[in-house]
Design a protein around this motif. Structure first.
Motif, short mmCIF file in Angstrom:
data_model
loop_
_atom_site.label_atom_id
_atom_site.label_comp_id
_atom_site.label_asym_id
_atom_site.label_seq_id
_atom_site.Cartn_x
_atom_site.Cartn_y
_atom_site.Cartn_z
N VAL A 1 0.66 -1.48 0.01
CA VAL A 1 0.16 -0.20 -0.05
C VAL A 1 1.18 1.01 -0.08
CG1 VAL A 1 -1.45 1.49 1.21
CG2 VAL A 1 -2.42 -1.16 0.97
N THR A 2 1.77 1.12 0.18
CA THR A 2 3.07 2.66 0.65
C THR A 2 3.11 2.40 -0.09
OG1 THR A 2 3.19 1.73 3.02
CG2 THR A 2 4.72 3.49 1.74
N ALA A 3 4.05 1.82 -1.17
CA ALA A 3 4.21 2.00 -2.84
C ALA A 3 3.24 2.54 -3.90
CB ALA A 3 4.78 0.56 -2.59
N GLY A 4 2.64 1.97 -2.96
CA GLY A 4 0.70 2.60 -4.24
C GLY A 4 0.68 3.63 -3.70
N ILE A 5 0.19 4.09 -3.22
CA ILE A 5 0.62 5.56 -2.78
C ILE A 5 1.70 6.62 -2.99
CG2 ILE A 5 0.06 7.66 -0.54
CD1 ILE A 5 -1.34 5.10 1.93
N VAL A 6 2.35 5.95 -2.36
CA VAL A 6 3.89 6.87 -3.49
C VAL A 6 3.92 6.93 -5.20
CG1 VAL A 6 6.43 7.38 -4.11
CG2 VAL A 6 5.39 6.19 -1.89
N VAL A 7 3.33 5.73 -5.59
CA VAL A 7 3.28 5.96 -7.22
C VAL A 7 2.22 6.57 -7.55
CG1 VAL A 7 3.07 4.84 -9.21
CG2 VAL A 7 3.91 3.65 -7.48
N ILE A 8 0.94 6.58 -6.81
CA ILE A 8 -0.37 7.06 -7.30
C ILE A 8 -0.24 8.92 -7.37
CG2 ILE A 8 -2.75 7.07 -7.44
CD1 ILE A 8 -3.19 4.23 -6.60
N ASN A 9 0.12 8.80 -5.99
CA ASN A 9 0.08 10.62 -5.30
C ASN A 9 1.30 11.28 -6.06
OD1 ASN A 9 -1.69 11.29 -2.70
ND2 ASN A 9 -0.75 9.68 -2.13
N LEU A 10 1.86 10.51 -6.54
CA LEU A 10 3.03 11.02 -7.87
C LEU A 10 1.95 11.53 -8.75
CD1 LEU A 10 7.00 9.33 -6.74
CD2 LEU A 10 5.93 12.08 -6.47
N LEU A 11 2.00 10.78 -9.47
CA LEU A 11 1.20 10.99 -10.24
C LEU A 11 -0.17 11.95 -10.76
CD1 LEU A 11 0.82 9.52 -13.85
CD2 LEU A 11 -0.90 7.46 -12.97
N GLY A 12 -0.74 11.63 -9.71
CA GLY A 12 -2.24 12.48 -9.31
C GLY A 12 -1.64 13.87 -9.13
N LEU A 13 -0.23 14.05 -8.45
CA LEU A 13 0.11 15.64 -8.36
C LEU A 13 0.07 16.53 -9.86
CD1 LEU A 13 0.86 18.10 -6.82
CD2 LEU A 13 4.01 16.88 -6.65
N TRP A 14 0.73 15.17 -10.81
CA TRP A 14 1.77 15.67 -12.12
C TRP A 14 0.59 15.93 -12.73
CZ3 TRP A 14 1.11 13.00 -16.61
CH2 TRP A 14 1.50 13.96 -17.78
N MET A 15 -0.28 15.40 -12.76
CA MET A 15 -2.07 15.70 -13.56
C MET A 15 -2.66 16.57 -13.09
SD MET A 15 -2.76 13.20 -15.85
CE MET A 15 -4.18 13.00 -15.68
N TRP A 16 -2.84 16.93 -11.27
CA TRP A 16 -2.98 18.57 -11.19
C TRP A 16 -2.56 19.45 -11.01
CZ3 TRP A 16 -7.33 20.07 -8.36
CH2 TRP A 16 -7.34 21.60 -7.45
N ARG A 17 -1.41 18.96 -11.66
CA ARG A 17 -0.79 20.56 -11.63
C ARG A 17 -1.16 21.09 -13.44
NH1 ARG A 17 4.98 19.81 -8.79
NH2 ARG A 17 4.62 20.84 -6.85
N ARG A 18 -0.70 20.09 -13.88
CA ARG A 18 -1.24 19.94 -15.01
C ARG A 18 -2.20 20.72 -15.42
NH1 ARG A 18 -0.31 15.75 -19.77
NH2 ARG A 18 -1.35 17.36 -21.09
N GLY A 19 -3.94 19.96 -14.45
CA GLY A 19 -4.92 20.76 -14.84
C GLY A 19 -5.03 21.97 -14.67
N VAL A 20 -4.87 22.11 -13.11
CA VAL A 20 -4.38 23.50 -12.60
C VAL A 20 -3.93 24.85 -13.48
CG1 VAL A 20 -4.31 25.08 -10.85
CG2 VAL A 20 -5.29 22.64 -10.24
N ASN A 21 -3.86 24.33 -14.14
CA ASN A 21 -2.99 25.45 -15.21
C ASN A 21 -3.54 25.49 -16.69
OD1 ASN A 21 -0.01 26.01 -14.29
ND2 ASN A 21 0.69 24.33 -14.67
N THR A 22 -4.17 24.38 -16.83
CA THR A 22 -5.03 24.48 -18.01
C THR A 22 -5.67 25.04 -17.98
OG1 THR A 22 -3.87 21.98 -19.37
CG2 THR A 22 -6.33 22.94 -20.12
N TYR A 23 -6.79 24.62 -16.40
CA TYR A 23 -8.21 25.39 -15.86
C TYR A 23 -7.86 26.58 -16.25
CZ TYR A 23 -11.81 26.33 -13.31
OH TYR A 23 -13.36 26.43 -12.45
N ALA A 24 -6.58 27.32 -15.14
CA ALA A 24 -6.37 28.36 -15.39
C ALA A 24 -6.57 29.91 -16.45
CB ALA A 24 -5.45 29.19 -14.36
N GLY A 25 -5.95 28.79 -17.93
CA GLY A 25 -5.58 29.35 -18.68
C GLY A 25 -6.45 29.17 -20.33
N THR A 26 -7.97 28.25 -19.04
CA THR A 26 -8.69 28.14 -20.62
C THR A 26 -10.04 29.41 -19.43
OG1 THR A 26 -9.65 25.77 -19.69
CG2 THR A 26 -7.84 26.35 -21.37
#
Length: 272
Positions: A245-270
């Motif tokens: 579970v610890t390994a899963g949390i690290v991997v999914i949160n890193l991916l989620g953080l990357w997707m969040w930052r991309r999404g917020v930038n797109t959201y703010a821009g459009t």
């Protein structure tokens, strides 16, 4: 540093309390969610295992008798209710779809923690109430259960909830880029229905599928804690589950953080 931690703790306790109060406000809905639905689910799963053993005309399946499977069905339905978060996943997606996320982005908190604390508060109050069902049923039918193992099983389950919420957060970030992202919630829940062990004990799977599924962190949602308290597994399996579970949390949160930052930038821009 201390002031920041105190503020963080108070803020998240307030979010958890918000979830508790808002769910207890509608008593009939809460009764259905915490009592009636778990009772119906448990009853159906127990009847299923009664039918399986009656049809198989055998005293054991994979080395375990009917009582072990009935106990697994009881506790499996209970733990499966804890490790789902579709309600808050839908809310996160709706916040992004509707644009109401604007009000959250301007507050001194993160979108992730706002819904995570609410999820934990809701699960805490629901678990306390729903737990009476398997406890009474196990005692009434005299089914095998190691009650002294419950604390470690609950520790794993609520740790697994971090992974569940992180996965929901990851799905929600797709709403920045796609319409109707909530359709993925149903597909994800069906997959977890199998991979967590809610449908049946995962050790009944044939190889190599059994080894693959057991290596995934999702087995920590139902199969591992339920197998542990029913005597199907020992403490070593629980420790391995914590690591997975610890390994899963690290991997999914890193991916989620990357997707969040991309999404917020797109959201703010459009201005979506």
């Amino acid at each position: 540093m201390k002031t920041s931690f105190v503020a963080f703790w108070r803020r998240n306790l307030a979010f958890a309390n918000l979830a508790i109060v808002s769910n207890l406000e509608y008593r009939l809905n809460y009764f259905v969610d915490a009592i009636l639905q778990p009772m119906l689910t448990t009853g159906i799963e127990m009847l299923l295992w009664f039918a399986i053993f009656a049809g198989a005309a055998t005293a054991e399946i994979a080395g375990f008798g009917r009582e072990y499977y009935l106990s697994y069905a009881l506790w499996g339905a209970f733990f499966a209710r804890i490790c789902t978060s579709w309600m808050y996943e839908y809310r996160m997606i709706q916040e992004i779809d509707s644009g109401t996320i604007n009000s959250l982005l301007t507050r001194p908190m993160s979108f992730y923690e706002y819904y995570f604390s609410q999820l934990m508060g809701y699960k805490f109050i629901t678990t306390i109430v729903s737990m009476t069902i398997p406890v009474l049923a196990v005692m009434f039918f005299d089914l095998p259960t190691h009650f002294e193992r419950l604390p470690l099983a609950f520790a794993l389950e609520f740790y697994y909830l971090i992974l569940v919420h992180s996965l929901s957060f990851l799905v929600a970030t797709l709403a920045f880029h796609f319409n109707k992202a909530h359709a993925l919630t149903g597909a994800k829940n069906l997959a977890l229905w199998l991979f967590t062990g809610e449908l049946f004990p995962l050790d009944l799977m044939p190889e190599p599928f059994k080894s693959i599924v057991l290596a995934l962190p999702f087995s920590s949602g139902v199969y591992v804690p339920v197998g542990y308290i029913t005597g199907r597994l020992e403490v070593g399996s629980v420790m391995q589950a914590f690591a997975s579970v610890t390994a899963g949390i690290v991997v999914i949160n890193l991916l989620g953080l990357w997707m969040w930052r991309r999404g917020v930038n797109t959201y703010a821009g459009t201005g979506a």
